[in-house]
Design a protein around this motif. Structure first.
Motif, PDB file in Angstrom:
ATOM      1  N   ASN A  18      15.235   8.688  33.249  1.00 20.98           N
ATOM      2  CA  ASN A  18      14.811   7.997  34.468  1.00 20.98           C
ATOM      3  C   ASN A  18      16.040   7.712  35.301  1.00 20.98           C
ATOM      4  O   ASN A  18      17.026   7.225  34.767  1.00 20.98           O
TER       5      ASN A  18
ATOM      6  N   THR B 286      11.659   5.206  40.926  1.00 24.10           N
ATOM      7  CA  THR B 286      10.345   5.065  40.308  1.00 24.10           C
ATOM      8  C   THR B 286      10.366   5.763  38.953  1.00 24.10           C
ATOM      9  O   THR B 286      11.411   5.964  38.364  1.00 24.10           O
ATOM     10  N   TYR B 287       9.225   6.131  38.445  1.00 22.00           N
ATOM     11  CA  TYR B 287       9.138   6.498  37.036  1.00 22.00           C
ATOM     12  C   TYR B 287       9.278   7.988  36.749  1.00 22.00           C
ATOM     13  O   TYR B 287       9.022   8.419  35.622  1.00 22.00           O
ATOM     14  N   GLU B 288       9.701   8.755  37.745  1.00 19.77           N
ATOM     15  CA  GLU B 288       9.876  10.183  37.458  1.00 19.77           C
ATOM     16  C   GLU B 288      10.855  10.382  36.303  1.00 19.77           C
ATOM     17  O   GLU B 288      11.888   9.726  36.246  1.00 19.77           O
ATOM     18  N   GLN B 289      10.502  11.289  35.418  1.00 23.69           N
ATOM     19  CA  GLN B 289      11.429  11.686  34.361  1.00 23.69           C
ATOM     20  C   GLN B 289      11.941  13.080  34.684  1.00 23.69           C
ATOM     21  O   GLN B 289      11.172  13.985  35.021  1.00 23.69           O
ATOM     22  N   TYR B 290      13.255  13.223  34.552  1.00 23.83           N
ATOM     23  CA  TYR B 290      13.904  14.516  34.783  1.00 23.83           C
ATOM     24  C   TYR B 290      14.342  15.051  33.433  1.00 23.83           C
ATOM     25  O   TYR B 290      15.032  14.369  32.676  1.00 23.83           O
ATOM     26  N   PHE B 291      13.908  16.271  33.144  1.00 23.23           N
ATOM     27  CA  PHE B 291      14.124  16.833  31.820  1.00 23.23           C
ATOM     28  C   PHE B 291      15.383  17.677  31.743  1.00 23.23           C
ATOM     29  O   PHE B 291      15.748  18.377  32.695  1.00 23.23           O
ATOM     30  N   GLY B 292      16.035  17.602  30.589  1.00 20.33           N
ATOM     31  CA  GLY B 292      17.088  18.548  30.276  1.00 20.33           C
ATOM     32  C   GLY B 292      16.478  19.885  29.912  1.00 20.33           C
ATOM     33  O   GLY B 292      15.259  20.005  29.756  1.00 20.33           O
TER      34      GLY B 292
ATOM     35  N   PHE C 185      14.704   9.572  27.177  1.00 22.83           N
ATOM     36  CA  PHE C 185      13.634   9.820  26.224  1.00 22.83           C
ATOM     37  C   PHE C 185      13.934  11.097  25.448  1.00 22.83           C
ATOM     38  O   PHE C 185      14.487  12.046  25.984  1.00 22.83           O
TER      39      PHE C 185
ATOM     40  N   TYR D  62       4.000  18.249  36.163  1.00 17.60           N
ATOM     41  CA  TYR D  62       5.160  19.025  35.725  1.00 17.60           C
ATOM     42  C   TYR D  62       4.706  20.459  35.456  1.00 17.60           C
ATOM     43  O   TYR D  62       3.578  20.702  35.035  1.00 17.60           O
TER      44      TYR D  62
ATOM     45  N   PHE E 219       2.127  12.152  37.821  1.00 21.62           N
ATOM     46  CA  PHE E 219       3.097  13.220  38.007  1.00 21.62           C
ATOM     47  C   PHE E 219       2.527  14.532  37.497  1.00 21.62           C
ATOM     48  O   PHE E 219       1.760  14.573  36.545  1.00 21.62           O
TER      49      PHE E 219
ATOM     50  N   THR F  30      17.593   4.383  30.791  1.00 23.57           N
ATOM     51  CA  THR F  30      16.567   4.816  29.841  1.00 23.57           C
ATOM     52  C   THR F  30      16.505   6.333  29.785  1.00 23.57           C
ATOM     53  O   THR F  30      16.421   6.998  30.820  1.00 23.57           O
TER      54      THR F  30
END
Lengths: 116, 112
Positions: free
Chosen positions: A97, A102-108, A34, B36, B34, A32
């Protein structure tokens, strides 16, 4: 780590042309991803959820025929802005993800699009 | 409507002080939260995650969660000018897949 790259970082295009933005998870798999858009001094706006091997889920008000999303592998999603107009000028940011976490999102790092 | 509320600020604190950033959310059943940090012109960077009531410390950062009050906060000790940024609170709501709901962010200014 959890590194997400985006390419290009900055693009200027003419009105009516199409632009493709790539989002890659470099050291993890991401079923997934986003896509967000952010206008100056405004908050993040989720455009769509990209799922590997299936159609993207678009948020209300986002034109799926204008913002084409393809998630063909577990490490790559692309956003194509078709027939771009000046009002599409914005900061486009993807996130991912890490599968199995878990649900952490890592951004570009984001792509700044300017349509002239 | 699933919402995450933050005071937009700016919150101004002197260098060396504690900065306190607050966030409220609307879904009592939420489990994952979270924080950020987003510098101007850059993308958001994950700095803390918290899942259980209480405090979670990481260096100068402490996240605090109170599920009964539907409240999550971030404390930054010994604030530095380099901490000046917008801080985004994000909540994973139930039945939202992997999607996070983001607050509008609080702009923090740390004055030397």
């Amino acid at each position: 780590g959890a590194v997400v790259s985006q390419h290009p970082s900055r693009v200027i295009c003419k009105s009516g042309t199409s632009v493709k933005i790539e989002c890659r998870s470099l050291d993890f798999q991401a079923t997934t991803m986003f896509w967000y858009r952010q206008f100056p001094k405004q908050s993040l706006m989720l455009m769509a959820t990209s799922n590997e091997g299936s159609k993207a889920t678009y948020e209300q008000g986002v034109e799926k025929d204008k913002f084409l999303i393809n998630h063909a592998s577990l490490t790559l999603s692309t956003l194509t802005v078709t027939s771009a107009h000046p009002e599409d000028s914005s900061f486009y940011i993807c996130s991912a993800n890490r599968d199995g976490q878990t649900y952490e999102q890592y951004f570009g790092p984001g792509t700044r699009l300017t349509v002239t | 409507q699933k919402e995450v509320e933050q005071n937009s600020g700016p919150l101004s604190v002197p260098e060396g002080a504690i900065a306190s950033l607050n966030c409220t959310y609307s879904d009592r059943g939420s489990q994952s939260f979270f924080w950020y940090r987003q510098y101007s012109g850059k993308s958001p960077e994950l700095i803390m995650s918290i899942y259980s009531n209480g405090d979670k410390e990481d260096g100068r950062f402490t996240a605090q969660l109170n599920k009964a009050s539907q409240y999550v906060s971030l404390l930054i000790r010994d604030s530095q000018p380099s901490d000046s940024a917008t801080y985004l609170c994000a909540v994973k709501y139930n039945n939202a897949g992997n999607m996070l709901t983001f607050g509008g962010g609080t702009r923090l200014m740390v004055k030397p």
